[in-house]
Design a protein around this motif. Structure first.
Motif, PDB file in Angstrom:
ATOM      1  N   PHE A   1       5.089 -12.174  -4.909  1.00  9.89           N
ATOM      2  CA  PHE A   1       5.514 -10.688  -5.116  1.00  9.89           C
ATOM      3  C   PHE A   1       4.267 -10.134  -4.922  1.00  9.89           C
ATOM      4  O   PHE A   1       3.007 -10.804  -5.231  1.00  9.89           O
ATOM      5  CB  PHE A   1       5.705 -10.161  -6.422  1.00  9.89           C
ATOM      6  CG  PHE A   1       7.531 -10.637  -6.956  1.00  9.89           C
ATOM      7  CD1 PHE A   1       7.700 -11.616  -7.499  1.00  9.89           C
ATOM      8  CD2 PHE A   1       8.032  -9.461  -7.307  1.00  9.89           C
ATOM      9  CE1 PHE A   1       8.688 -11.530  -7.763  1.00  9.89           C
ATOM     10  CE2 PHE A   1       9.699  -9.939  -7.368  1.00  9.89           C
ATOM     11  CZ  PHE A   1       9.859 -10.847  -7.282  1.00  9.89           C
ATOM     12  N   GLY A   2       3.743  -8.608  -4.090  1.00 11.20           N
ATOM     13  CA  GLY A   2       3.037  -7.945  -4.182  1.00 11.20           C
ATOM     14  C   GLY A   2       2.827  -7.653  -5.978  1.00 11.20           C
ATOM     15  O   GLY A   2       3.223  -7.477  -6.474  1.00 11.20           O
ATOM     16  N   LEU A  51       5.792   3.883   1.381  1.00  7.73           N
ATOM     17  CA  LEU A  51       5.610   2.247   0.995  1.00  7.73           C
ATOM     18  C   LEU A  51       5.533   1.744   1.762  1.00  7.73           C
ATOM     19  O   LEU A  51       6.896   1.254   2.258  1.00  7.73           O
ATOM     20  CB  LEU A  51       5.979   2.341  -0.678  1.00  7.73           C
ATOM     21  CG  LEU A  51       6.661   3.227  -1.126  1.00  7.73           C
ATOM     22  CD1 LEU A  51       6.792   2.539  -2.527  1.00  7.73           C
ATOM     23  CD2 LEU A  51       5.319   3.654  -1.868  1.00  7.73           C
ATOM     24  N   ARG A  52       4.814   0.947   1.477  1.00  4.77           N
ATOM     25  CA  ARG A  52       4.327  -0.055   2.817  1.00  4.77           C
ATOM     26  C   ARG A  52       4.228  -1.505   2.143  1.00  4.77           C
ATOM     27  O   ARG A  52       3.650  -2.132   1.220  1.00  4.77           O
ATOM     28  CB  ARG A  52       3.133   0.240   3.649  1.00  4.77           C
ATOM     29  CG  ARG A  52       2.784  -0.676   4.841  1.00  4.77           C
ATOM     30  CD  ARG A  52       1.462  -0.889   5.593  1.00  4.77           C
ATOM     31  NE  ARG A  52       0.769  -1.968   6.498  1.00  4.77           N
ATOM     32  CZ  ARG A  52       1.262  -2.101   7.803  1.00  4.77           C
ATOM     33  NH1 ARG A  52       1.417  -0.853   8.548  1.00  4.77           N
ATOM     34  NH2 ARG A  52       0.995  -3.426   8.190  1.00  4.77           N
ATOM     35  N   CYS A  53       5.036  -2.660   2.777  1.00  4.63           N
ATOM     36  CA  CYS A  53       4.897  -4.493   2.323  1.00  4.63           C
ATOM     37  C   CYS A  53       4.218  -4.843   3.259  1.00  4.63           C
ATOM     38  O   CYS A  53       5.136  -4.799   4.679  1.00  4.63           O
ATOM     39  CB  CYS A  53       6.371  -4.624   1.513  1.00  4.63           C
ATOM     40  SG  CYS A  53       6.456  -5.949   1.191  1.00  4.63           S
ATOM     41  N   ASP A  54       3.679  -5.784   3.698  1.00  6.89           N
ATOM     42  CA  ASP A  54       3.227  -6.518   4.155  1.00  6.89           C
ATOM     43  C   ASP A  54       3.324  -7.999   3.680  1.00  6.89           C
ATOM     44  O   ASP A  54       2.657  -8.766   2.732  1.00  6.89           O
ATOM     45  CB  ASP A  54       1.282  -6.563   4.279  1.00  6.89           C
ATOM     46  CG  ASP A  54       1.534  -6.221   5.390  1.00  6.89           C
ATOM     47  OD1 ASP A  54       1.308  -4.469   5.131  1.00  6.89           O
ATOM     48  OD2 ASP A  54       1.263  -6.114   6.684  1.00  6.89           O
ATOM     49  N   PRO A  55       4.495  -8.753   4.432  1.00  5.79           N
ATOM     50  CA  PRO A  55       4.964  -9.922   3.729  1.00  5.79           C
ATOM     51  C   PRO A  55       4.073 -11.401   3.958  1.00  5.79           C
ATOM     52  O   PRO A  55       3.118 -10.934   4.916  1.00  5.79           O
ATOM     53  CB  PRO A  55       6.505 -10.231   3.852  1.00  5.79           C
ATOM     54  CG  PRO A  55       5.428  -9.551   5.569  1.00  5.79           C
ATOM     55  CD  PRO A  55       5.531  -8.243   5.079  1.00  5.79           C
ATOM     56  N   ILE A  56       3.843 -12.724   3.707  1.00  2.92           N
ATOM     57  CA  ILE A  56       3.372 -13.501   3.687  1.00  2.92           C
ATOM     58  C   ILE A  56       3.584 -14.032   5.193  1.00  2.92           C
ATOM     59  O   ILE A  56       5.148 -14.027   5.408  1.00  2.92           O
ATOM     60  CB  ILE A  56       3.744 -15.163   2.623  1.00  2.92           C
ATOM     61  CG1 ILE A  56       2.697 -14.080   1.283  1.00  2.92           C
ATOM     62  CG2 ILE A  56       3.147 -15.665   3.505  1.00  2.92           C
ATOM     63  CD1 ILE A  56       3.231 -15.227   0.515  1.00  2.92           C
ATOM     64  N   SER A 109       1.141  -1.158  -0.182  1.00  5.24           N
ATOM     65  CA  SER A 109       0.015   0.400   0.190  1.00  5.24           C
ATOM     66  C   SER A 109       0.741   1.295  -0.044  1.00  5.24           C
ATOM     67  O   SER A 109       2.161   1.168   0.398  1.00  5.24           O
ATOM     68  CB  SER A 109      -0.558  -0.032   1.459  1.00  5.24           C
ATOM     69  OG  SER A 109      -0.619  -0.532   2.238  1.00  5.24           O
ATOM     70  N   PRO A 110       0.363   2.128  -0.716  1.00  2.00           N
ATOM     71  CA  PRO A 110      -0.923   2.729  -1.376  1.00  2.00           C
ATOM     72  C   PRO A 110      -0.476   1.664  -2.300  1.00  2.00           C
ATOM     73  O   PRO A 110       0.403   1.605  -3.134  1.00  2.00           O
ATOM     74  CB  PRO A 110      -0.762   3.673  -1.707  1.00  2.00           C
ATOM     75  CG  PRO A 110       0.183   4.535  -1.887  1.00  2.00           C
ATOM     76  CD  PRO A 110       0.976   3.806  -0.497  1.00  2.00           C
ATOM     77  N   SER A 111      -1.832   1.712  -3.573  1.00  2.00           N
ATOM     78  CA  SER A 111      -1.222   0.357  -4.573  1.00  2.00           C
ATOM     79  C   SER A 111      -0.826   2.083  -5.969  1.00  2.00           C
ATOM     80  O   SER A 111      -0.037   1.550  -6.561  1.00  2.00           O
ATOM     81  CB  SER A 111      -3.002   0.606  -5.502  1.00  2.00           C
ATOM     82  OG  SER A 111      -4.370   1.234  -5.465  1.00  2.00           O
ATOM     83  N   GLU A 130       9.928 -10.365  11.713  1.00  2.00           N
ATOM     84  CA  GLU A 130       9.617 -10.768  10.522  1.00  2.00           C
ATOM     85  C   GLU A 130       8.625 -10.189   9.845  1.00  2.00           C
ATOM     86  O   GLU A 130       8.386 -11.247   9.272  1.00  2.00           O
ATOM     87  CB  GLU A 130       9.729 -12.339  10.510  1.00  2.00           C
ATOM     88  CG  GLU A 130      11.274 -12.887  10.823  1.00  2.00           C
ATOM     89  CD  GLU A 130      11.815 -13.787  10.784  1.00  2.00           C
ATOM     90  OE1 GLU A 130      10.176 -14.966  11.277  1.00  2.00           O
ATOM     91  OE2 GLU A 130      12.462 -14.675  11.133  1.00  2.00           O
ATOM     92  N   SER A 131       8.098  -8.855   9.822  1.00  2.00           N
ATOM     93  CA  SER A 131       6.671  -8.361   9.206  1.00  2.00           C
ATOM     94  C   SER A 131       6.975  -7.290   8.472  1.00  2.00           C
ATOM     95  O   SER A 131       7.347  -7.208   7.363  1.00  2.00           O
ATOM     96  CB  SER A 131       5.790  -8.216  10.648  1.00  2.00           C
ATOM     97  OG  SER A 131       6.298  -7.099  11.749  1.00  2.00           O
ATOM     98  N   VAL A 132       5.758  -7.031   8.858  1.00  2.00           N
ATOM     99  CA  VAL A 132       6.251  -5.534   8.239  1.00  2.00           C
ATOM    100  C   VAL A 132       7.660  -4.262   7.844  1.00  2.00           C
ATOM    101  O   VAL A 132       7.912  -4.490   8.375  1.00  2.00           O
ATOM    102  CB  VAL A 132       5.211  -4.203   8.492  1.00  2.00           C
ATOM    103  CG1 VAL A 132       5.433  -3.081   7.619  1.00  2.00           C
ATOM    104  CG2 VAL A 132       3.537  -4.946   8.393  1.00  2.00           C
ATOM    105  N   SER A 133       7.287  -3.950   6.351  1.00  2.00           N
ATOM    106  CA  SER A 133       8.577  -3.018   5.449  1.00  2.00           C
ATOM    107  C   SER A 133       8.134  -2.027   5.153  1.00  2.00           C
ATOM    108  O   SER A 133       6.820  -1.993   4.342  1.00  2.00           O
ATOM    109  CB  SER A 133       9.622  -3.942   5.213  1.00  2.00           C
ATOM    110  OG  SER A 133      10.245  -3.166   4.172  1.00  2.00           O
ATOM    111  N   THR A 134       8.591  -0.984   5.326  1.00  2.00           N
ATOM    112  CA  THR A 134       8.649   0.542   4.651  1.00  2.00           C
ATOM    113  C   THR A 134       9.677   0.737   4.231  1.00  2.00           C
ATOM    114  O   THR A 134      10.854   0.658   4.774  1.00  2.00           O
ATOM    115  CB  THR A 134       8.093   1.347   6.014  1.00  2.00           C
ATOM    116  OG1 THR A 134       6.920   1.420   6.380  1.00  2.00           O
ATOM    117  CG2 THR A 134       7.597   2.784   5.196  1.00  2.00           C
ATOM    118  N   LEU A 135       9.118   0.788   2.697  1.00  2.00           N
ATOM    119  CA  LEU A 135      10.367   1.718   2.261  1.00  2.00           C
ATOM    120  C   LEU A 135      10.025   3.404   1.498  1.00  2.00           C
ATOM    121  O   LEU A 135       8.839   3.991   1.911  1.00  2.00           O
ATOM    122  CB  LEU A 135      10.081   1.475   0.180  1.00  2.00           C
ATOM    123  CG  LEU A 135      11.366   2.098  -0.274  1.00  2.00           C
ATOM    124  CD1 LEU A 135      12.654   1.736  -0.321  1.00  2.00           C
ATOM    125  CD2 LEU A 135      11.010   1.297  -1.676  1.00  2.00           C
TER     126      LEU A 135
END
Lengths: 113, 113
Positions: free
Chosen positions: A104-105, A21-26, A7-9, A72-77
């Protein structure tokens, strides 16, 4: 969720502004990657996190780019003082082990005006 | 430095024929090689993984070969269909046994009905 989410898209920003920019991995995936893909181009490696090890930041193009990961969770760029050449799709992926599939997201489409 | 090359030009083939895509690399000894499919506006999707000690891997209409002497992988789609039209990316682990991969720029395949 079942897959990698980002997110966001889509993000439109003005030159000079900062973006996150946010990423929620598996869940359970210890490796997390960020890539940049410019229009019509291949994937450009930015940074990767593996468990609690220090991240490999060798692909970050400038000191305006930084990334963090909480455990081992959310990452922010984060991209500071955005430039027009930062416009691209930023893809996040996660993986469970060496040689493992990268999931991939959908990516965040960033447009810097 | 490490380098991965894929045919940058688009590949157009007739429906029903076999598509063959090439991935060449230099200055590597990867333990794993992966192939991904990417559709416009989407993140890459994993297709196949082949290990250095495997010469060939098959999955339905897909076949991958891995020649560590030639430093080349070939990706075949037999009985191709218009739905196979996409960009195909190869990826190699940049350091043996690690989670870190780099991707080729991809080859765009178009299957003509």
């Amino acid at each position: 969720g079942a897959g990698v989410s980002q997110s966001p898209s889509n993000k439109v920003t003005e030159k000079g502004k900062d973006v996150e920019l946010r990423c929620d991995p598996i869940s359970g995936h210890t490796a997390l990657y960020w890539y940049r893909q410019r229009l019509g181009q291949g994937l450009e490696f930015l940074i990767y996190f593996q468990g609690n090890s220090a991240p490999d930041k060798s692909g970050l193009p400038s000191d305006r780019f930084s990334a963090e990961r909480t455990g081992e969770s959310v990452s922010t760029l984060t991209i500071q003082r955005t430039q027009q050449e930062d416009s691209a799709v930023y893809l996040c992926a996660s993986s469970s082990g060496p040689g493992g599939t990268q999931y991939f997201g959908p990516g965040t489409r960033l447009l810097v005006l | 430095s490490q380098k991965i090359e894929q045919n940058s030009e688009a590949l157009n083939i007739q429906e029903g024929k076999t598509a063959t895509l090439t991935c060449n690399y230099t200055n590597y000894s990867p333990a794993y090689l992966q192939w991904y499919r990417q559709d416009p506006g989407r993140g890459p999707v994993f297709l196949l993984l082949i290990r250095e000690n495997e010469k060939e891997k098959r999955k339905e209409r897909l076949k991958v070969t891995f020649d560590t002497t030639l430093k080349q992988s070939l990706f075949h789609i037999t009985a191709s269909q218009p739905a196979d039209s996409a960009t195909y990316l190869c990826a190699l682990d940049i350091r043996r046994g690690t989670y870190k991969y780099i991707f080729g720029t991809g080859t765009r395949l178009k299957v003509l009905a």
